[in-house]
Design a protein around this motif. Structure first.
Motif: not given
Length: 100
Positions: A9-20, A84-93
């Motif tokens: 599951h995507v926890l965070r995404s960041t665009p890298l505008l200055s990188k090739q 980035v923290k691990t979401p609580y819902w990862f432990y729902l089951g």
């Protein structure tokens, strides 16, 4: 028959505008992703397995795993993943099993 496995599951995404892109070389087309991985049983998340990083180019649709990233981007990922923290819902089951 048990339906189990691991999912990301995507926890965070960041665009890298200055990188090739290491593959096709345009600027501003890269996205750095922190993916959280969890074990699921019948599609209910039970516990977190860990985090992993990916670099995605929107131009050539190439996906680079952490080991394939340039060193500077690996360091940038490490800083981002530490926040980035691990979401609580990862432990729902697990929670439902203990409470049920």
């Amino acid at each position: 028959m048990l339906v189990n496995g691991k999912r990301d599951h995507v926890l965070r995404s960041t665009p890298l505008l200055s990188k090739q892109c290491p593959n096709c070389n345009p600027k501003g087309m890269l996205e750095l992703l922190v993916l959280g991985r969890y074990f699921h049983l019948f599609w209910i998340p039970f516990f977190a397995v860990g985090k992993r990083g990916q670099l995605y180019c929107k131009n050539c649709d190439e996906v680079f795993e952490y080991k394939e990233m340039p060193t500077a981007l690996q360091q940038e990922y490490d800083l981002m993943a530490a926040e980035v923290k691990t979401p609580y819902w990862f432990y729902l089951g697990l929670f439902l099993t203990v409470c049920g």
